[in-house]
Design a protein around this motif. Structure first.
Motif, PDB file in Angstrom:
ATOM      1  N   GLY A 149       0.805  -1.218   0.000  1.00 10.48           N
ATOM      2  CA  GLY A 149       0.000   0.000   0.000  1.00 10.48           C
ATOM      3  C   GLY A 149       0.833   1.259   0.000  1.00 10.48           C
ATOM      4  N   HIS A 150       2.123   1.113  -0.281  1.00  8.90           N
ATOM      5  CA  HIS A 150       3.048   2.250  -0.236  1.00  8.90           C
ATOM      6  C   HIS A 150       2.586   3.395  -1.138  1.00  8.90           C
ATOM      7  CE1 HIS A 150       6.856   4.342   0.154  1.00  8.90           C
ATOM      8  NE2 HIS A 150       6.971   4.364  -1.157  1.00  8.90           N
ATOM      9  N   ASP A 151       2.111   3.026  -2.330  1.00 10.63           N
ATOM     10  CA  ASP A 151       1.595   4.033  -3.270  1.00 10.63           C
ATOM     11  C   ASP A 151       0.246   3.533  -3.780  1.00 10.63           C
ATOM     12  OD1 ASP A 151       1.016   5.866  -5.210  1.00 10.63           O
ATOM     13  OD2 ASP A 151       2.918   5.673  -6.294  1.00 10.63           O
ATOM     14  N   PRO A 152      -0.866   4.009  -3.197  1.00 13.75           N
ATOM     15  CA  PRO A 152      -2.200   3.504  -3.576  1.00 13.75           C
ATOM     16  C   PRO A 152      -2.519   3.705  -5.050  1.00 13.75           C
ATOM     17  CG  PRO A 152      -2.317   4.805  -1.556  1.00 13.75           C
ATOM     18  CD  PRO A 152      -0.948   5.016  -2.120  1.00 13.75           C
ATOM     19  N   ASP A 153      -1.877   4.672  -5.702  1.00 15.38           N
ATOM     20  CA  ASP A 153      -2.214   4.971  -7.085  1.00 15.38           C
ATOM     21  C   ASP A 153      -1.725   3.915  -8.069  1.00 15.38           C
ATOM     22  OD1 ASP A 153      -3.462   7.338  -6.349  1.00 15.38           O
ATOM     23  OD2 ASP A 153      -1.607   8.493  -6.476  1.00 15.38           O
ATOM     24  N   VAL A 154      -0.762   3.076  -7.651  1.00 14.66           N
ATOM     25  CA  VAL A 154      -0.224   2.104  -8.599  1.00 14.66           C
ATOM     26  C   VAL A 154      -0.924   0.746  -8.482  1.00 14.66           C
ATOM     27  CG1 VAL A 154       2.017   3.244  -8.568  1.00 14.66           C
ATOM     28  CG2 VAL A 154       1.612   1.293  -7.055  1.00 14.66           C
ATOM     29  N   VAL A 155      -1.878   0.635  -7.567  1.00 15.85           N
ATOM     30  CA  VAL A 155      -2.581  -0.630  -7.351  1.00 15.85           C
ATOM     31  C   VAL A 155      -3.990  -0.535  -7.943  1.00 15.85           C
ATOM     32  CG1 VAL A 155      -3.475  -2.253  -5.628  1.00 15.85           C
ATOM     33  CG2 VAL A 155      -1.274  -1.096  -5.244  1.00 15.85           C
ATOM     34  N   ASP A 156      -4.385  -1.555  -8.670  1.00 14.80           N
ATOM     35  CA  ASP A 156      -5.750  -1.633  -9.179  1.00 14.80           C
ATOM     36  C   ASP A 156      -6.623  -2.238  -8.081  1.00 14.80           C
ATOM     37  OD1 ASP A 156      -8.122  -1.985 -10.467  1.00 14.80           O
ATOM     38  OD2 ASP A 156      -7.339  -3.234 -12.091  1.00 14.80           O
ATOM     39  N   TRP A 157      -7.228  -1.395  -7.262  1.00 17.43           N
ATOM     40  CA  TRP A 157      -7.977  -1.875  -6.103  1.00 17.43           C
ATOM     41  C   TRP A 157      -9.242  -2.615  -6.508  1.00 17.43           C
ATOM     42  CZ3 TRP A 157      -5.327  -2.207  -1.902  1.00 17.43           C
ATOM     43  CH2 TRP A 157      -4.236  -1.335  -1.706  1.00 17.43           C
ATOM     44  N   ASN A 158      -9.699  -2.418  -7.742  1.00 17.88           N
ATOM     45  CA  ASN A 158     -10.842  -3.198  -8.218  1.00 17.88           C
ATOM     46  C   ASN A 158     -10.505  -4.686  -8.274  1.00 17.88           C
ATOM     47  OD1 ASN A 158     -12.809  -1.111  -8.772  1.00 17.88           O
ATOM     48  ND2 ASN A 158     -11.397  -0.426 -10.379  1.00 17.88           N
ATOM     49  N   ARG A 159      -9.235  -5.010  -8.520  1.00 17.49           N
ATOM     50  CA  ARG A 159      -8.815  -6.413  -8.602  1.00 17.49           C
ATOM     51  C   ARG A 159      -8.744  -7.056  -7.218  1.00 17.49           C
ATOM     52  NH1 ARG A 159      -3.237  -6.848 -11.283  1.00 17.49           N
ATOM     53  NH2 ARG A 159      -3.633  -9.045 -10.759  1.00 17.49           N
ATOM     54  N   PHE A 160      -8.417  -6.255  -6.199  1.00 15.35           N
ATOM     55  CA  PHE A 160      -8.157  -6.821  -4.874  1.00 15.35           C
ATOM     56  C   PHE A 160      -9.272  -6.579  -3.863  1.00 15.35           C
ATOM     57  CE2 PHE A 160      -3.951  -6.080  -6.720  1.00 15.35           C
ATOM     58  CZ  PHE A 160      -3.420  -7.360  -6.629  1.00 15.35           C
ATOM     59  N   ALA A 161     -10.226  -5.743  -4.195  1.00 15.78           N
ATOM     60  CA  ALA A 161     -11.244  -5.356  -3.224  1.00 15.78           C
ATOM     61  C   ALA A 161     -12.005  -6.553  -2.659  1.00 15.78           C
ATOM     62  CB  ALA A 161     -12.223  -4.364  -3.852  1.00 15.78           C
ATOM     63  N   HIS A 162     -12.217  -7.576  -3.474  1.00 15.42           N
ATOM     64  CA  HIS A 162     -13.036  -8.702  -3.040  1.00 15.42           C
ATOM     65  C   HIS A 162     -12.199  -9.916  -2.636  1.00 15.42           C
ATOM     66  CE1 HIS A 162     -16.797  -6.710  -4.048  1.00 15.42           C
ATOM     67  NE2 HIS A 162     -16.179  -6.253  -5.138  1.00 15.42           N
ATOM     68  N   ALA A 163     -10.894  -9.710  -2.432  1.00 18.01           N
ATOM     69  CA  ALA A 163     -10.050 -10.810  -1.948  1.00 18.01           C
ATOM     70  C   ALA A 163     -10.595 -11.305  -0.611  1.00 18.01           C
ATOM     71  CB  ALA A 163      -8.619 -10.325  -1.782  1.00 18.01           C
ATOM     72  N   GLU A 164     -10.686 -12.618  -0.453  1.00 23.99           N
ATOM     73  CA  GLU A 164     -11.284 -13.163   0.773  1.00 23.99           C
ATOM     74  C   GLU A 164     -10.529 -12.668   2.009  1.00 23.99           C
ATOM     75  OE1 GLU A 164     -12.307 -17.429   0.450  1.00 23.99           O
ATOM     76  OE2 GLU A 164     -11.861 -17.199  -1.668  1.00 23.99           O
ATOM     77  N   THR A 165      -9.201 -12.758   1.953  1.00 23.68           N
ATOM     78  CA  THR A 165      -8.373 -12.116   2.968  1.00 23.68           C
ATOM     79  C   THR A 165      -7.412 -11.194   2.227  1.00 23.68           C
ATOM     80  OG1 THR A 165      -8.444 -14.012   4.472  1.00 23.68           O
ATOM     81  CG2 THR A 165      -6.675 -12.432   4.807  1.00 23.68           C
ATOM     82  N   LEU A 166      -7.447  -9.924   2.575  1.00 22.36           N
ATOM     83  CA  LEU A 166      -6.585  -8.923   1.943  1.00 22.36           C
ATOM     84  C   LEU A 166      -5.572  -8.435   2.975  1.00 22.36           C
ATOM     85  CD1 LEU A 166      -5.834  -7.018  -0.385  1.00 22.36           C
ATOM     86  CD2 LEU A 166      -7.613  -5.444   0.445  1.00 22.36           C
ATOM     87  N   VAL A 167      -4.294  -8.625   2.676  1.00 26.56           N
ATOM     88  CA  VAL A 167      -3.229  -8.163   3.555  1.00 26.56           C
ATOM     89  C   VAL A 167      -2.526  -7.007   2.869  1.00 26.56           C
ATOM     90  CG1 VAL A 167      -1.107  -8.774   4.775  1.00 26.56           C
ATOM     91  CG2 VAL A 167      -2.919 -10.486   4.491  1.00 26.56           C
ATOM     92  N   ILE A 168      -2.450  -5.887   3.564  1.00 26.93           N
ATOM     93  CA  ILE A 168      -1.850  -4.673   2.999  1.00 26.93           C
ATOM     94  C   ILE A 168      -0.593  -4.341   3.786  1.00 26.93           C
ATOM     95  CG2 ILE A 168      -2.209  -2.242   2.437  1.00 26.93           C
ATOM     96  CD1 ILE A 168      -5.281  -2.904   2.595  1.00 26.93           C
ATOM     97  N   ARG A 184     -15.273   1.690  -2.444  1.00 23.44           N
ATOM     98  CA  ARG A 184     -15.828   2.171  -3.707  1.00 23.44           C
ATOM     99  C   ARG A 184     -15.830   1.054  -4.756  1.00 23.44           C
ATOM    100  NH1 ARG A 184     -12.160   6.129  -5.690  1.00 23.44           N
ATOM    101  NH2 ARG A 184     -12.542   7.145  -3.679  1.00 23.44           N
ATOM    102  N   ALA A 185     -14.888   0.134  -4.641  1.00 20.51           N
ATOM    103  CA  ALA A 185     -14.813  -0.985  -5.588  1.00 20.51           C
ATOM    104  C   ALA A 185     -15.808  -2.088  -5.260  1.00 20.51           C
ATOM    105  CB  ALA A 185     -13.398  -1.551  -5.606  1.00 20.51           C
ATOM    106  N   GLY A 186     -16.588  -1.922  -4.162  1.00 27.57           N
ATOM    107  CA  GLY A 186     -17.667  -2.858  -3.877  1.00 27.57           C
ATOM    108  C   GLY A 186     -17.509  -3.698  -2.628  1.00 27.57           C
ATOM    109  N   ARG A 187     -16.404  -3.519  -1.870  1.00 27.82           N
ATOM    110  CA  ARG A 187     -16.254  -4.297  -0.637  1.00 27.82           C
ATOM    111  C   ARG A 187     -17.120  -3.671   0.454  1.00 27.82           C
ATOM    112  NH1 ARG A 187     -12.211  -8.151   0.749  1.00 27.82           N
ATOM    113  NH2 ARG A 187     -13.123  -9.394   2.432  1.00 27.82           N
ATOM    114  N   ALA A 188     -17.803  -4.494   1.235  1.00 26.00           N
ATOM    115  CA  ALA A 188     -18.704  -3.984   2.266  1.00 26.00           C
ATOM    116  C   ALA A 188     -17.943  -3.164   3.297  1.00 26.00           C
ATOM    117  CB  ALA A 188     -19.408  -5.155   2.946  1.00 26.00           C
TER     118      ALA A 188
END
Length: 499
Positions: A149-168, A184-188
């Protein structure tokens, strides 16, 4: 640098913080290193595994402060290896998981430098385990995504928003933005989330909330990097599976003043109970200023009826001088008396039987035990430090024994004590432990006790406690059994666990 036959580089994962999480292979690499590069997240205690002669180079890698650039690190690794050195690049976590180990390995390969990669316990795995959050669980998740998460702009958060477990990783400072983008990408928004700072260490800090609430909690708590964020239903398991923070000494910072070579057992016991041991040796052990008296006693060993040891150091010094003499154990006909179980073990390690040990680990108790034996006209060899209490020799002489008190070793103030003790002023520990009167005297000669408030003092026994009172300090804990294990137990009985 002196040119040698050939060099090699080991990229070693140091683990996420707890120094005992390094692998056996990683430790073995450190033990034969001639140069060690270490970064901000590598436990400094691991440097003790390297030989004393090894060069130790700090290369930084904090978020905004780099002691050396990545290019400079790679260049210097190559230079040292070409000079024939055995180089360990000690990296927090795992070298190949956001540790830039891949870049360093590429540079070494291009320079034709032999290298090995020794994996480490990764920060997500270690931090999840110590925080009570399994990253996978059959009933909750079967997949994990790990993102920087060092630079949020370089990550496509739409791809990772619904990861069952997301580690940042490295995303604490930007988590406000990351949380917004993931929602915004749809995660509750009410998805469970936790932030873990300094995971696996005694100062581990965990904040639990939701994807929406955690950013405000981070700001309110003033949490700073380094921290790892875990998002997903597995966070709910923390209330059931948290174990590290329930250890009796979790979060306690405890200074150990024993000599460095003798502190490991106590440090391990403290760490096993959740504490952070801080090694600040107050004394160092040196050879006797004059070994003549001990050498003469060894030459006349057959003439003694009793051989008395009051410390492990005395036992070691005695056998070192015995090994350099023309005598050996066949000359020994004396009964053997000792103070304390550690001293007894040291004697027994030389395949000798101990005849007398006091019930308590002080001279008075040993004297009481010896008083059951005929001592008049008996020759006694008392092997001890240059400066020690006179209670035991005076007791023996009062029973008409002939006593030879010989200096086997000296205790002196440890090198660097003033500097190390003074650093505690800005960040006082919870406890300072003392295992002898000399540790008390030397420590408070280095730093005034009033500058260490609110640290509490713990004593190994009544003699050491009396020395503390000489400085106006009432010990907050005193061992019932006058051993390091007893000292640790006394602290456990006196502490309120941190939450």
């Amino acid at each position: 640098m002196t040119t040698k036959s050939s060099g090699r580089v080991f990229l070693v994962g140091a683990g996420p913080g707890d120094p005992e999480l390094i692998t056996l292979k990683g430790r073995r690499a450190l033990e034969r290193a001639t140069v060690v590069f270490y970064d901000h997240l590598a436990p400094v205690e691991l440097l003790d595994f390297a030989p004393a002669s090894a060069v130790r180079l700090y290369v930084g890698k904090k978020r905004t402060v780099h002691a050396l650039s990545q290019q400079e690190i790679s260049t210097r690794l190559i230079e040292y290896a070409r000079a024939g050195e055995t180089v360990v690049r000690l990296k927090g976590g795992d070298p190949y998981l956001f540790g830039r180990g891949g870049e360093e390995a590429e540079a070494l390969a291009e320079a034709d430098i032999p290298f090995e990669v020794i994996p480490g316990v990764s920060s997500p795995a270690g931090i999840g385990a110590y925080a009570g959050i399994p990253l996978t669980h059959r009933e909750h998740t079967s997949a994990v995504s790990i993102v920087t998460g060092h630079d949020p702009d370089v990550v496509d958060w739409n791809r990772f928003a619904h990861a069952e477990t997301l580690v940042i990783l490295m995303g604490l400072s930007c988590f406000d933005q990351i949380s917004e983008r993931v929602i915004r990408a749809g995660r509750a928004a009410d998805t469970p989330a936790a932030a873990v700072r300094w995971g696996t260490r005694a100062d581990q800090q965990v904040l639990e909330g939701t994807l929406a609430s955690l950013p405000k909690q981070i700001h309110a708590a003033g949490m700073k990097p380094p921290a790892t964020i875990i998002v997903g239903p597995v966070v709910r398991l923390r209330s059931q599976l948290s174990w590290f923070e329930k250890l009796p000494l979790f979060g306690q910072r405890i200074v150990v003043t024993r000599p460095r070579g003798q502190a490991q057992e106590m440090c391990t016991a403290l760490r096993d109970l959740g504490a952070e041991p801080i090694q600040i040796p107050a004394i160092a052990i040196e050879a006797a200023s004059d070994t003549g008296a001990l050498d003469r006693a060894i030459e006349a060993l057959a003439a003694y009826d009793w051989l008395i040891f009051t410390s492990v150091n005395g036992v070691r010094a005695f056998f070192e001088r015995l090994d350099t003499s023309e005598s050996d154990l066949r000359a020994l006909r004396a009964r053997i008396a000792v103070i304390g179980p550690a001293t007894r073990q040291a004697v027994e390690a030389a395949h000798l039987k101990v005849d007398v040990t006091g019930d308590e680990f002080v001279a008075e108790s040993l004297a009481e035990a010896l008083d059951k034996f005929p001592l008049a006209n008996r020759r006694v060899l008392l092997v001890r430090a240059a400066v020690a209490r006179d209670y035991l020799p005076e007791f023996l002489r009062s029973r008409n024994a002939s006593v030879d008190v010989v200096e086997a070793y000296r205790t002196v103030a440890a090198p660097g004590l003033v500097e190390s003790a003074s650093r505690l002023i800005e960040n006082p520990p919870d406890w300072i432990t003392f295992t002898s009167s000399s540790t008390v005297d030397n420590f408070f000669a280095a730093v005034a006790p009033e500058k260490l408030a609110p640290a509490r003092m713990a004593s190994i026994g009544p003699v050491t406690s009396a020395t503390l009172r000489k400085y106006g300090i009432e010990p907050a804990a005193e061992a019932v059994q006058y051993t390091t294990a007893g000292l640790v137990a006394a602290i456990c009985a006196s502490v309120t666990p941190k939450k």
